[in-house]
Design an enzyme around this catalytic site. Structure first.
Site, PDB file in Angstrom:
ATOM      1  N   THR A   1      -5.669  71.331  -5.012  1.00  0.00           N
ATOM      2  CA  THR A   1      -6.316  71.510  -3.710  1.00  0.00           C
ATOM      3  C   THR A   1      -7.637  70.747  -3.657  1.00  0.00           C
ATOM      4  O   THR A   1      -8.019  70.204  -2.636  1.00  0.00           O
ATOM      5  CB  THR A   1      -6.585  73.012  -3.441  1.00  0.00           C
ATOM      6  OG1 THR A   1      -5.404  73.760  -3.707  1.00  0.00           O
ATOM      7  CG2 THR A   1      -7.014  73.247  -2.006  1.00  0.00           C
TER       8      THR A   1
ATOM      9  N   ARG B   1      -8.454  70.329 -12.104  1.00  0.00           N
ATOM     10  CA  ARG B   1      -9.127  71.445 -12.779  1.00  0.00           C
ATOM     11  C   ARG B   1      -8.311  71.882 -13.967  1.00  0.00           C
ATOM     12  O   ARG B   1      -7.118  72.106 -13.844  1.00  0.00           O
ATOM     13  CB  ARG B   1      -9.302  72.637 -11.833  1.00  0.00           C
ATOM     14  CG  ARG B   1     -10.315  72.335 -10.782  1.00  0.00           C
ATOM     15  CD  ARG B   1     -10.649  73.535  -9.940  1.00  0.00           C
ATOM     16  NE  ARG B   1     -11.310  73.029  -8.749  1.00  0.00           N
ATOM     17  CZ  ARG B   1     -11.693  73.754  -7.733  1.00  0.00           C
ATOM     18  NH1 ARG B   1     -11.502  75.053  -7.753  1.00  0.00           N
ATOM     19  NH2 ARG B   1     -12.275  73.202  -6.695  1.00  0.00           N
TER      20      ARG B   1
ATOM     21  N   SER C   1     -15.850  74.202  -9.169  1.00  0.00           N
ATOM     22  CA  SER C   1     -16.246  75.002  -8.014  1.00  0.00           C
ATOM     23  C   SER C   1     -16.429  76.483  -8.325  1.00  0.00           C
ATOM     24  O   SER C   1     -17.268  76.828  -9.125  1.00  0.00           O
ATOM     25  CB  SER C   1     -15.218  74.782  -6.906  1.00  0.00           C
ATOM     26  OG  SER C   1     -15.674  75.340  -5.736  1.00  0.00           O
ATOM     27  N   HIS C   2     -15.598  77.344  -7.723  1.00  0.00           N
ATOM     28  CA  HIS C   2     -15.784  78.790  -7.876  1.00  0.00           C
ATOM     29  C   HIS C   2     -15.189  79.308  -9.183  1.00  0.00           C
ATOM     30  O   HIS C   2     -15.328  80.485  -9.485  1.00  0.00           O
ATOM     31  CB  HIS C   2     -15.127  79.514  -6.697  1.00  0.00           C
ATOM     32  CG  HIS C   2     -13.651  79.252  -6.623  1.00  0.00           C
ATOM     33  ND1 HIS C   2     -13.138  78.052  -6.195  1.00  0.00           N
ATOM     34  CD2 HIS C   2     -12.596  80.016  -6.956  1.00  0.00           C
ATOM     35  CE1 HIS C   2     -11.815  78.095  -6.251  1.00  0.00           C
ATOM     36  NE2 HIS C   2     -11.455  79.274  -6.708  1.00  0.00           N
TER      37      HIS C   2
ATOM     38  N   LYS D   1     -13.485  65.529  -9.336  1.00  0.00           N
ATOM     39  CA  LYS D   1     -12.958  65.257  -8.007  1.00  0.00           C
ATOM     40  C   LYS D   1     -13.480  63.906  -7.534  1.00  0.00           C
ATOM     41  O   LYS D   1     -14.645  63.574  -7.775  1.00  0.00           O
ATOM     42  CB  LYS D   1     -13.493  66.376  -7.095  1.00  0.00           C
ATOM     43  CG  LYS D   1     -13.018  66.291  -5.676  1.00  0.00           C
ATOM     44  CD  LYS D   1     -13.332  67.579  -4.951  1.00  0.00           C
ATOM     45  CE  LYS D   1     -14.779  67.626  -4.515  1.00  0.00           C
ATOM     46  NZ  LYS D   1     -14.944  68.430  -3.307  1.00  0.00           N
TER      47      LYS D   1
ATOM     48  N   ASP E   1     -21.304  79.242  -4.054  1.00  0.00           N
ATOM     49  CA  ASP E   1     -20.450  79.144  -5.239  1.00  0.00           C
ATOM     50  C   ASP E   1     -20.961  78.105  -6.232  1.00  0.00           C
ATOM     51  O   ASP E   1     -22.050  77.547  -6.057  1.00  0.00           O
ATOM     52  CB  ASP E   1     -19.002  78.851  -4.831  1.00  0.00           C
ATOM     53  CG  ASP E   1     -18.812  77.432  -4.313  1.00  0.00           C
ATOM     54  OD1 ASP E   1     -19.777  76.872  -3.773  1.00  0.00           O
ATOM     55  OD2 ASP E   1     -17.703  76.881  -4.453  1.00  0.00           O
TER      56      ASP E   1
ATOM     57  N   ASP F   1     -20.422  74.963  -6.939  1.00  0.00           N
ATOM     58  CA  ASP F   1     -20.839  73.631  -6.495  1.00  0.00           C
ATOM     59  C   ASP F   1     -21.504  73.625  -5.120  1.00  0.00           C
ATOM     60  O   ASP F   1     -21.752  72.551  -4.558  1.00  0.00           O
ATOM     61  CB  ASP F   1     -19.646  72.668  -6.511  1.00  0.00           C
ATOM     62  CG  ASP F   1     -18.520  73.106  -5.596  1.00  0.00           C
ATOM     63  OD1 ASP F   1     -18.382  74.329  -5.368  1.00  0.00           O
ATOM     64  OD2 ASP F   1     -17.785  72.246  -5.095  1.00  0.00           O
TER      65      ASP F   1
ATOM     66  N   ASP G   1     -20.556  74.567  -2.068  1.00  0.00           N
ATOM     67  CA  ASP G   1     -19.924  74.294  -0.778  1.00  0.00           C
ATOM     68  C   ASP G   1     -19.420  75.551  -0.077  1.00  0.00           C
ATOM     69  O   ASP G   1     -19.030  75.498   1.081  1.00  0.00           O
ATOM     70  CB  ASP G   1     -18.801  73.240  -0.922  1.00  0.00           C
ATOM     71  CG  ASP G   1     -17.751  73.607  -1.944  1.00  0.00           C
ATOM     72  OD1 ASP G   1     -17.866  74.686  -2.568  1.00  0.00           O
ATOM     73  OD2 ASP G   1     -16.807  72.813  -2.134  1.00  0.00           O
ATOM     74  N   ARG G   2     -19.419  76.688  -0.789  1.00  0.00           N
ATOM     75  CA  ARG G   2     -18.986  77.928  -0.134  1.00  0.00           C
ATOM     76  C   ARG G   2     -20.176  78.796   0.241  1.00  0.00           C
ATOM     77  O   ARG G   2     -21.259  78.645  -0.325  1.00  0.00           O
ATOM     78  CB  ARG G   2     -18.099  78.743  -1.074  1.00  0.00           C
ATOM     79  CG  ARG G   2     -16.814  78.074  -1.423  1.00  0.00           C
ATOM     80  CD  ARG G   2     -15.935  79.048  -2.161  1.00  0.00           C
ATOM     81  NE  ARG G   2     -14.689  78.384  -2.555  1.00  0.00           N
ATOM     82  CZ  ARG G   2     -13.581  79.037  -2.857  1.00  0.00           C
ATOM     83  NH1 ARG G   2     -13.561  80.347  -2.835  1.00  0.00           N
ATOM     84  NH2 ARG G   2     -12.500  78.375  -3.200  1.00  0.00           N
TER      85      ARG G   2
ATOM     86  N   THR H   1      -4.483  74.087   3.626  1.00  0.00           N
ATOM     87  CA  THR H   1      -5.636  74.525   2.843  1.00  0.00           C
ATOM     88  C   THR H   1      -6.246  73.349   2.078  1.00  0.00           C
ATOM     89  O   THR H   1      -5.523  72.541   1.499  1.00  0.00           O
ATOM     90  CB  THR H   1      -5.175  75.612   1.858  1.00  0.00           C
ATOM     91  OG1 THR H   1      -4.734  76.732   2.615  1.00  0.00           O
ATOM     92  CG2 THR H   1      -6.282  76.029   0.924  1.00  0.00           C
TER      93      THR H   1
ATOM     94  N   GLU I   1     -10.848  80.404   5.325  1.00  0.00           N
ATOM     95  CA  GLU I   1     -11.019  81.829   5.027  1.00  0.00           C
ATOM     96  C   GLU I   1     -11.635  82.066   3.653  1.00  0.00           C
ATOM     97  O   GLU I   1     -12.089  83.145   3.357  1.00  0.00           O
ATOM     98  CB  GLU I   1      -9.676  82.552   5.131  1.00  0.00           C
ATOM     99  CG  GLU I   1      -8.536  81.971   4.306  1.00  0.00           C
ATOM    100  CD  GLU I   1      -8.729  82.052   2.828  1.00  0.00           C
ATOM    101  OE1 GLU I   1      -9.173  83.114   2.385  1.00  0.00           O
ATOM    102  OE2 GLU I   1      -8.440  81.059   2.123  1.00  0.00           O
ATOM    103  N   SER I   2     -11.618  81.033   2.798  1.00  0.00           N
ATOM    104  CA  SER I   2     -12.121  81.163   1.437  1.00  0.00           C
ATOM    105  C   SER I   2     -13.626  80.950   1.350  1.00  0.00           C
ATOM    106  O   SER I   2     -14.136  80.584   0.310  1.00  0.00           O
ATOM    107  CB  SER I   2     -11.402  80.150   0.549  1.00  0.00           C
ATOM    108  OG  SER I   2     -11.514  78.851   1.104  1.00  0.00           O
TER     109      SER I   2
ATOM    110  N   LYS J   1     -17.335  71.045   2.857  1.00  0.00           N
ATOM    111  CA  LYS J   1     -17.896  72.300   3.326  1.00  0.00           C
ATOM    112  C   LYS J   1     -19.283  72.448   2.718  1.00  0.00           C
ATOM    113  O   LYS J   1     -19.597  71.805   1.729  1.00  0.00           O
ATOM    114  CB  LYS J   1     -16.975  73.471   2.995  1.00  0.00           C
ATOM    115  CG  LYS J   1     -16.545  73.612   1.546  1.00  0.00           C
ATOM    116  CD  LYS J   1     -15.428  74.645   1.463  1.00  0.00           C
ATOM    117  CE  LYS J   1     -15.101  75.035   0.046  1.00  0.00           C
ATOM    118  NZ  LYS J   1     -14.008  74.210  -0.521  1.00  0.00           N
TER     119      LYS J   1
ATOM    120  N   ARG K   1      -1.492  83.988  -3.169  1.00  0.00           N
ATOM    121  CA  ARG K   1      -2.442  84.448  -2.152  1.00  0.00           C
ATOM    122  C   ARG K   1      -1.654  84.996  -0.968  1.00  0.00           C
ATOM    123  O   ARG K   1      -0.753  84.333  -0.447  1.00  0.00           O
ATOM    124  CB  ARG K   1      -3.335  83.317  -1.683  1.00  0.00           C
ATOM    125  CG  ARG K   1      -4.129  82.642  -2.809  1.00  0.00           C
ATOM    126  CD  ARG K   1      -5.373  81.969  -2.250  1.00  0.00           C
ATOM    127  NE  ARG K   1      -5.992  81.041  -3.175  1.00  0.00           N
ATOM    128  CZ  ARG K   1      -6.737  81.386  -4.231  1.00  0.00           C
ATOM    129  NH1 ARG K   1      -6.924  82.666  -4.516  1.00  0.00           N
ATOM    130  NH2 ARG K   1      -7.266  80.468  -5.014  1.00  0.00           N
TER     131      ARG K   1
END
Ligand code: VG1
Ligand code: CO
Length: 542
Positions: A17, A21, A112-113, A125, A276, A278, A280-281, A343, A363-364, A375, A495
């Protein structure tokens, strides 16, 4: 001196996504990172004469990986790499830097998270010249290169001192070390009414920002405390640590438990937020009220015009398919289009570049706009603060007004983590095989009205992306989505996304899980999640 090292393809280097990772130990195996980086260069047609941006979220191996990537860029003929000091850059800051400096692309080192550390996760990435995550056409070429690689190029040279700002030389390549915060903060000041936010805070408004020991710490201290006047200590867990203090840097009510407890406690500040690994959240919490990310996107869409950067209104909005329909209701009222994408932020890039959407969200806990192509956690926090300053209301009041106007979409995501991959794949495949037979059938107390495998036809470049999640709609408007995660590093994560629109004014204050109970029962009836996985409950509910 450039050296050519012979290598062989390593299986499984397929970007998911959001980039590749894997467990950190796997990334640190000789040749693993090198193979993937060389494949990036090969997949994008080489880096000769190019300028790249490089930074990461500071997790374990970030510093070493940066030196390896720099040597490989120099060996392959890049002209210049712009690096955040100490190899740190939040994902949105990297996106901005690529755009600001007209770079050809960039590499972000982050999972990320996902947690970090020698026994946890690492990631890489590639972002393209528009500042956004590489689209699938590019990641497919990178993956193909990993499958046929025979050699990689590197340079024999000492490490660059990435703590020293300014331009260094690595062979024939320039390495420019920049402050990671300065340019990003300048961009934020063009978008938001910093004076109004400063006045709000000076008037006694209290906030708490939890950087979760990750990359946003330095950004949040500089912007929220130093510039906007929040009391010292308003930003907690502000120093990026290689293992994120052994936590999950994932801003949701489960992993940001401390912040939730504070915001629901007796001495709660007015506003709470977290970001988070990195950056972005974002998670937004008011005093005694948690704002679901889907609702946050809808509130931001409804109120963005209150911030100077969006005073002219929105061209359109976009959400990932599993994100709730709350933002669609706002778009409808405003007479603008709302797009639903698969997503992952990479699918928003074309809509933003083409000027079809101004605001996007998932939604994440991801929200962002056309100011960058990722984001952006702190951006969302600042937009919220700007809105609160303009409306002179609390978070709870904003939410109640919003639900009264548009209705409330109860929403939750249930995650079943690290389940057996075969069981997860079979569960999805079986459901997929039955989709045609579902409309009209009962599932618990609900009746299926539509069932489809989500496919996205990109309106800009015409590319088709299939099998992006199973979407089941019920009579009366409730919705269920099931898909497998593309960011995990262990087994499979299922999910399950649940939502239900409520328009009755006296039904706006239910507990979300209680309000969604009929949809949970329907999900079990249709997909037999608990029976097949042997789990009695989800691992995480957000
Ligand atoms: C998850 C989220 C998705 C997000 C992605 C990257 O992907 O669901 O919405 O874009 O993580 O976010 P998946 O495939 O695991 O569901 V980040 O902040 O981890 O780069
Ligand atoms: Co992230």
């Amino acid at each position: 001196m450039t050296t050519t090292i012979a290598t062989k393809p390593i299986a499984g280097q397929k970007p998911g996504t959001s980039g590749l990772r894997k467990k950190t130990a796997q990334f640190m195996q000789p040749g693993y990172l090198e193979n993937f980086v060389q494949s990036i260069w090969d997949g994008i047609g080489g880096v000769i004469g190019k300028t790249l941006v490089l930074g990461g979220d500071g997790r374990f191996f970030n510093d070493r990986a940066a030196q390896i990537i720099l040597r490989m860029a120099a060996a392959s003929g890049a002209a210049k790499v712009i690096v955040g000091q100490n190899a740190l850059l939040s994902t949105p800051a990297a996106s901005h830097l690529i755009r600001l400096r007209g770079a050809d692309g960039g590499i972000i080192m982050s999972a990320s998270h996902n947690p970090g550390g020698p026994d946890e996760d690492f990631g890489v990435k590639y972002n393209t010249a528009n500042g956004g995550p590489a689209p699938e056409s590019v990641t497919n070429r990178i993956f193909a290169a990993t499958e046929s690689i025979t050699q990689y190029l590197t340079l024999e040279a000492d490490d660059i001192d990435l703590s020293a700002l300014g331009t260094h030389q690595l062979g024939a390549m320039a390495v420019e070390v920049v402050d990671p915060v300065t340019d990003y903060q300048a961009l934020m000041e063009t978008l938001f009414d910093f004076d109004a936010i400063r006045a709000l805070i000076a008037g006694g408004f209290q906030l708490r920002f939890d950087a979760m020991h990750a990359v946003t710490g330095p950004y949040a201290v500089a912007i929220l405390e130093t510039t906007l006047g929040a009391a010292p200590g308003s930003v907690v867990n502000a120093v990026p640590l290689p293992d994120f203090g052994k936590g999950h840097p994932d801003p949701n009510p489960v992993w940001a438990r401390d912040l939730m407890d504070t915001m629901f406690g007796t001495a709660a500040p007015d506003f709470g937020a977290a970001s988070d690994g990195d950056g972005d959240r974002n998670m937004i919490v008011g005093r005694g009220v948690y704002v679901t990310p889907s609702d946050s996107l809808a509130v931001l869409a409804a109120n963005a015009h209150l911030a100077p950067g969006y005073a002219g209104g929105l061209k359109g909005v976009a959400r990932s398919m599993p994100t709730s329909c709350a933002v669609d209701l706002v778009a409808e009222a405003k007479g603008i289009k709302s797009y639903a994408t698969p997503t992952g932020w990479k699918f928003f890039g074309n809509l933003l570049d083409a000027g079809l959407a101004t605001l996007c969200g998932e939604e994440s806990a991801g929200t962002g706009s056309d100011h960058v192509r990722e984001k952006d956690g702190l951006w969302a926090v600042l937009l919220w603060l700007n809105i609160l300053a303009a409306r002179r209301q609390s978070v709870a009041e904003v939410m109640h007004d919003h639900w009264a106007e548009y209705g409330r979409v109860y929403y939750s995501r249930h995650d079943y983590e690290a389940i057996d991959s075969d069981i997860a794949n079979t569960l999805i495949a079986d459901l997929r095989g039955r989709l045609d037979t579902l409309p009209g059938t009962a599932a618990g107390a609900l009746t299926v009205s539509k069932a489809a495998d989500f496919a996205y036809d990109d309106p800009v470049d015409g590319s088709l992306t299939e099998k992006q999640g199973i979407e089941i709609t019920f009579e009366g408007g409730a919705r269920l989505v099931l898909r497998l995660s593309g960011t995990g590093t262990e087994g499979a994560t299922l999910r399950v996304y649940l939502e239900r629109l409520e328009v009755q004014r006296d039904q706006m204050d239910q507990d979300a899980q209680a309000a969604l109970a009929p949809v949970v029962t329907a999900a079990e009836a249709l997909a037999e999640i608990r029976t097949r996985t042997g789990r009695t409950a989800p691992d995480v509910m957000t």
